[in-house]
Design an enzyme around this catalytic site. Structure first.
Site, PDB file in Angstrom:
ATOM      1  N   LEU A  80       0.991  -1.167  -0.035  1.00  0.00           N
ATOM      2  CA  LEU A  80       0.100  -0.111   0.023  1.00  0.00           C
ATOM      3  C   LEU A  80       0.925   1.261  -0.002  1.00  0.00           C
ATOM      4  CD1 LEU A  80      -2.651  -1.004   2.626  1.00  0.00           C
ATOM      5  CD2 LEU A  80      -2.571  -1.809   0.283  1.00  0.00           C
ATOM      6  N   SER A 125      -4.660   1.760  -9.133  1.00  0.00           N
ATOM      7  CA  SER A 125      -5.332   2.975  -8.993  1.00  0.00           C
ATOM      8  C   SER A 125      -6.373   3.422 -10.164  1.00  0.00           C
ATOM      9  CB  SER A 125      -4.731   4.325  -8.613  1.00  0.00           C
ATOM     10  OG  SER A 125      -5.367   5.468  -8.781  1.00  0.00           O
ATOM     11  N   GLU A 127      -6.709   6.026 -11.402  1.00  0.00           N
ATOM     12  CA  GLU A 127      -6.052   7.275 -12.024  1.00  0.00           C
ATOM     13  C   GLU A 127      -5.735   6.721 -13.219  1.00  0.00           C
ATOM     14  OE1 GLU A 127      -5.355  10.742 -11.492  1.00  0.00           O
ATOM     15  OE2 GLU A 127      -7.230  10.532 -10.636  1.00  0.00           O
ATOM     16  N   TYR A 149       1.654  10.451 -11.343  1.00  0.00           N
ATOM     17  CA  TYR A 149       1.122   9.451 -10.678  1.00  0.00           C
ATOM     18  C   TYR A 149       0.396   8.357 -11.036  1.00  0.00           C
ATOM     19  CZ  TYR A 149      -1.882   7.163  -6.974  1.00  0.00           C
ATOM     20  OH  TYR A 149      -2.551   6.187  -6.210  1.00  0.00           O
ATOM     21  N   LYS A 153       1.731   4.604 -11.368  1.00  0.00           N
ATOM     22  CA  LYS A 153       0.691   3.364 -10.836  1.00  0.00           C
ATOM     23  C   LYS A 153       0.496   2.316 -11.873  1.00  0.00           C
ATOM     24  CE  LYS A 153      -0.553   3.956  -6.488  1.00  0.00           C
ATOM     25  NZ  LYS A 153      -0.186   2.792  -5.546  1.00  0.00           N
ATOM     26  N   HIS A 179     -11.442   6.385  -2.308  1.00  0.00           N
ATOM     27  CA  HIS A 179     -12.024   5.869  -0.956  1.00  0.00           C
ATOM     28  C   HIS A 179     -11.347   6.661   0.031  1.00  0.00           C
ATOM     29  CE1 HIS A 179      -8.512   3.169  -2.048  1.00  0.00           C
ATOM     30  NE2 HIS A 179      -8.405   3.039  -0.810  1.00  0.00           N
TER      31      HIS A 179
HETATM   32  P1  NAP Z   1      -1.592   7.417   2.148  1.00  0.00           P
HETATM   33  O1  NAP Z   1      -2.572   7.703   3.205  1.00  0.00           O
HETATM   34  O2  NAP Z   1      -0.901   8.291   1.411  1.00  0.00           O
HETATM   35  O3  NAP Z   1      -0.616   6.165   2.669  1.00  0.00           O
HETATM   36  C1  NAP Z   1       0.569   6.122   2.096  1.00  0.00           C
HETATM   37  C2  NAP Z   1       1.488   5.220   2.780  1.00  0.00           C
HETATM   38  O4  NAP Z   1       2.780   4.919   2.004  1.00  0.00           O
HETATM   39  C3  NAP Z   1       2.180   5.760   4.163  1.00  0.00           C
HETATM   40  O5  NAP Z   1       2.074   4.956   5.116  1.00  0.00           O
HETATM   41  C4  NAP Z   1       3.562   6.505   3.859  1.00  0.00           C
HETATM   42  O6  NAP Z   1       4.272   6.566   4.958  1.00  0.00           O
HETATM   43  C5  NAP Z   1       3.783   5.243   2.797  1.00  0.00           C
HETATM   44  N1  NAP Z   1       5.024   5.616   2.182  1.00  0.00           N
HETATM   45  C6  NAP Z   1       5.164   6.541   1.319  1.00  0.00           C
HETATM   46  N2  NAP Z   1       6.485   6.427   0.882  1.00  0.00           N
HETATM   47  C7  NAP Z   1       7.157   5.381   1.176  1.00  0.00           C
HETATM   48  C8  NAP Z   1       8.429   4.724   1.062  1.00  0.00           C
HETATM   49  N3  NAP Z   1       9.354   5.051   0.165  1.00  0.00           N
HETATM   50  N4  NAP Z   1       8.528   3.606   1.728  1.00  0.00           N
HETATM   51  C9  NAP Z   1       7.599   3.001   2.536  1.00  0.00           C
HETATM   52  N5  NAP Z   1       6.508   3.553   2.756  1.00  0.00           N
HETATM   53  C10 NAP Z   1       6.387   4.890   2.073  1.00  0.00           C
HETATM   54  O7  NAP Z   1      -2.493   6.617   1.075  1.00  0.00           O
HETATM   55  P2  NAP Z   1      -3.786   5.802   1.156  1.00  0.00           P
HETATM   56  O8  NAP Z   1      -4.820   6.566   0.792  1.00  0.00           O
HETATM   57  O9  NAP Z   1      -3.852   4.827   2.246  1.00  0.00           O
HETATM   58  O10 NAP Z   1      -3.581   4.770   0.032  1.00  0.00           O
HETATM   59  C11 NAP Z   1      -2.944   3.575  -0.028  1.00  0.00           C
HETATM   60  C12 NAP Z   1      -2.483   2.964  -1.348  1.00  0.00           C
HETATM   61  O11 NAP Z   1      -3.480   2.918  -2.186  1.00  0.00           O
HETATM   62  C13 NAP Z   1      -1.401   3.923  -1.925  1.00  0.00           C
HETATM   63  O12 NAP Z   1      -0.396   3.240  -2.798  1.00  0.00           O
HETATM   64  C14 NAP Z   1      -2.553   4.776  -3.061  1.00  0.00           C
HETATM   65  O13 NAP Z   1      -1.448   5.338  -3.991  1.00  0.00           O
HETATM   66  C15 NAP Z   1      -3.416   3.572  -3.406  1.00  0.00           C
HETATM   67  N6  NAP Z   1      -4.593   4.104  -3.842  1.00  0.00           N
HETATM   68  C16 NAP Z   1      -5.422   4.820  -3.174  1.00  0.00           C
HETATM   69  C17 NAP Z   1      -6.750   5.158  -3.222  1.00  0.00           C
HETATM   70  C18 NAP Z   1      -7.594   6.096  -2.352  1.00  0.00           C
HETATM   71  O14 NAP Z   1      -8.628   6.709  -2.828  1.00  0.00           O
HETATM   72  N7  NAP Z   1      -7.205   6.307  -1.145  1.00  0.00           N
HETATM   73  C19 NAP Z   1      -7.197   4.881  -4.514  1.00  0.00           C
HETATM   74  C20 NAP Z   1      -6.479   3.920  -5.347  1.00  0.00           C
HETATM   75  C21 NAP Z   1      -4.916   3.541  -5.087  1.00  0.00           C
HETATM   76  P3  NAP Z   1       4.466   7.834   5.729  1.00  0.00           P
HETATM   77  O15 NAP Z   1       3.365   7.876   6.872  1.00  0.00           O
HETATM   78  O16 NAP Z   1       5.771   7.670   6.561  1.00  0.00           O
HETATM   79  O17 NAP Z   1       4.318   8.996   4.857  1.00  0.00           O
HETATM   80  O1  F7E Z   2      -8.706  15.239  -6.087  1.00  0.00           O
HETATM   81  C1  F7E Z   2     -10.300  18.052  -7.487  1.00  0.00           C
HETATM   82  C2  F7E Z   2      -9.004  17.648  -7.973  1.00  0.00           C
HETATM   83  O2  F7E Z   2      -6.668  15.021  -4.548  1.00  0.00           O
HETATM   84  C3  F7E Z   2      -9.954  14.866  -6.577  1.00  0.00           C
HETATM   85  C4  F7E Z   2      -5.844   9.578  -4.326  1.00  0.00           C
HETATM   86  O3  F7E Z   2      -6.048   8.867  -3.403  1.00  0.00           O
HETATM   87  O4  F7E Z   2      -7.594   9.096  -5.895  1.00  0.00           O
HETATM   88  C5  F7E Z   2      -7.015  10.007  -5.117  1.00  0.00           C
HETATM   89  O5  F7E Z   2      -6.476  10.960  -6.501  1.00  0.00           O
HETATM   90  C6  F7E Z   2     -10.747  15.860  -7.493  1.00  0.00           C
HETATM   91  C7  F7E Z   2      -9.576  16.168  -8.664  1.00  0.00           C
HETATM   92  O6  F7E Z   2      -7.990  12.857  -5.180  1.00  0.00           O
HETATM   93  C8  F7E Z   2      -9.119  20.499  -4.990  1.00  0.00           C
HETATM   94  O7  F7E Z   2      -8.601  18.407  -9.326  1.00  0.00           O
HETATM   95  C9  F7E Z   2     -10.749  20.400  -6.932  1.00  0.00           C
HETATM   96  O8  F7E Z   2     -10.313  16.157  -9.886  1.00  0.00           O
HETATM   97  O9  F7E Z   2      -8.910  14.097  -3.730  1.00  0.00           O
HETATM   98  P1  F7E Z   2      -8.101  14.358  -4.944  1.00  0.00           P
HETATM   99  P2  F7E Z   2      -7.509  12.310  -6.757  1.00  0.00           P
HETATM  100  O10 F7E Z   2      -6.655  13.238  -7.644  1.00  0.00           O
HETATM  101  O11 F7E Z   2      -8.613  11.886  -7.425  1.00  0.00           O
HETATM  102  C10 F7E Z   2      -7.102   8.304  -6.382  1.00  0.00           C
HETATM  103  C11 F7E Z   2      -8.103   7.143  -7.116  1.00  0.00           C
HETATM  104  C12 F7E Z   2      -5.433   7.773  -6.304  1.00  0.00           C
HETATM  105  O12 F7E Z   2      -5.155   6.710  -6.495  1.00  0.00           O
HETATM  106  C13 F7E Z   2      -4.933   8.756  -5.482  1.00  0.00           C
HETATM  107  O13 F7E Z   2      -3.816   8.201  -4.590  1.00  0.00           O
HETATM  108  O14 F7E Z   2     -10.860  16.900  -6.719  1.00  0.00           O
HETATM  109  N1  F7E Z   2      -9.968  19.389  -6.606  1.00  0.00           N
HETATM  110  N2  F7E Z   2     -10.155  21.243  -5.718  1.00  0.00           N
HETATM  111  C14 F7E Z   2      -9.135  19.325  -5.584  1.00  0.00           C
HETATM  112  N3  F7E Z   2      -8.287  18.446  -5.215  1.00  0.00           N
HETATM  113  C15 F7E Z   2      -7.396  18.644  -4.316  1.00  0.00           C
HETATM  114  N4  F7E Z   2      -6.763  17.767  -3.696  1.00  0.00           N
HETATM  115  N5  F7E Z   2      -7.492  19.939  -3.499  1.00  0.00           N
HETATM  116  C16 F7E Z   2      -8.394  20.857  -3.998  1.00  0.00           C
HETATM  117  O15 F7E Z   2      -8.273  21.994  -3.454  1.00  0.00           O
END
Ligand code: NAP
Ligand code: F7E
Length: 320
Positions: A80, A125, A127, A149, A153, A179
């Protein structure tokens, strides 16, 4: 029967903390990989810190992962960890590629070297769909990432498929749509909004500066999504799955519900700020979770409105 043991990279993140809780409930030994920093950041896992084993390692350092896999011998690895913020990937594209892209090869290769029988989950993702080629997006929709990003991915996704096909490893890629939760990082738009709503309601802030309000996302609840990760590693064969709700809403609609929940109108507080626009935007994401429903028996339990109001309520408490 011996306890199952899982290694989670990214355990300090939003998903890592929920997955650790879930696996502990399922009776697992949980090993969490953490990277060295000068201050600890265990906010999301402090309540389970004495129940998990935390070990040092970094996705930038394959040797560190070989050592910890040899020492702890997990039967499942959930990768993750990532540089997960899309906006930052535009200003740090090389770093994002190193961690979010090549980092996957490093941990997959560490697994192959130590024990290719270990089951592997890669956090892919939505993305990767970026400029979407079909609506809704499924496991067979062509990819078209729109940020460093998303590109990183996509590399992580294909190297996972490649290791599965080359070395017969049980390696799965979960294509998860956005999520969220009260544990979401404050830089992501959902939590930025709910935290601002709470602060404005409590008289601590006066406005909320946002970028593109018309972007649409398929937003689910993180706690629902970690169940799908676990299910993917319990099947007869490894495969890739879309995990989503099948519904899509704009950032504007998210604002409307979040402000409305505390009796405010978002139009009185939201200010558009060019700084939050991205060089290339992902306009619309909506996933089709049919395969996850049919093959894994997975379905989300929290609705969009429940998610938004849960996050606002939590931020109201936290900001008091
Ligand atoms: P998050 O809150 O940003 O957590 C990222 C984690 O990765 C943190 O524990 C961070 O550690 C660790 N990390 C970053 N760089 C690292 C490195 N070089 N070595 C070891 N650990 C490292 O992300 P999340 O929302 O939980 O998402 C989990 C995973 O799912 C990610 O890969 C994200 O890209 C993917 N993803 C997320 C979503 C979403 O909507 N949340 C959707 C699709 C995919 P620190 O605490 O030290 O920074
Ligand atoms: O942006 C718009 C922005 O940064 C959502 C990560 O977990 O989900 C996440 O990526 C939308 C975008 O998430 C602001 O332009 C408007 O269209 O919350 P976000 P993301 O870019 O969708 C995917 C599935 C991942 O995998 C990623 O790790 O919201 N937006 N105004 C904004 N976004 C941010 N952050 N801040 C603003 O002020």
């Amino acid at each position: 029967m011996a306890k199952k043991r899982a290694l989670i990279t990214g355990i300090t993140g939003q998903d890592g903390s929920y997955l650790a809780e879930y696996l502990l409930e399922q009776g697992y030994d949980v090993i969490g990989m953490i990277r060295r920093s000068s201050t600890v950041n265990f906010e999301r896992i402090h309540h389970i810190q004495d129940k998990v084993t935390l070990v040092a390692g970094d996705l930038l350092d394959e040797v560190s992962m070989i050592h910890l896999l040899r020492e702890h011998r997990p039967s499942e690895v959930y990768n993750l960890a990532a540089q997960s913020f899309v906006q930052t990937s535009f200003s740090q594209p090389v770093f994002t590629g190193e961690v979010t892209g090549l980092g996957v090869t490093r941990i997959l290769d560490a697994v192959r070297v130590v024990d290719p029988g270990i089951r592997f989950y890669q956090a892919s993702s939505s993305e990767m769909f970026g400029k979407v080629q079909a609506v809704p997006q499924t496991e067979t929709t062509p990819f078209y990432p729109r940020s460093p990003y998303g590109v990183a991915k996509l590399y992580g996704h294909w190297i996972t498929v490649n290791y599965r096909e080359s070395y017969d490893m049980y390696a799965c890629s979960g294509i998860l749509f956005n999520h969220e939760s009260p544990r979401r990082g404050l830089e992501f738009v959902t939590r930025k909004i709910t935290n601002a709503v709470a602060r404005i309601k409590l008289g601590k802030d006066k406005e909320l500066r946002l970028g593109n309000l018309d972007a649409k996302r398929d937003w689910g609840y993180a706690k629902d999504y970690v169940r799908a990760m676990h299910l993917m590693l319990q099947q007869d064969t490894a495969d890739d799955y879309v995990v989503s709700t099948g519904e899509t809403y704009s950032v504007r609609r998210f604002c409307e519900i979040a402000f409305g929940h505390v009796g405010l109108n978002y139009q009185d507080y939201v200010v558009i700020d060019e700084r939050f626009y991205r060089p290339a935007e992902v306009d619309l994401l909506v996933g089709d979770p049919a395969k996850a429903a049919t093959k894994l028996g997975w379905k989300p339990e929290v609705s969009f409105e429940q998610l938004v109001t849960m996050m606002v309520d939590s931020d109201l408490q936290a900001n008091k």
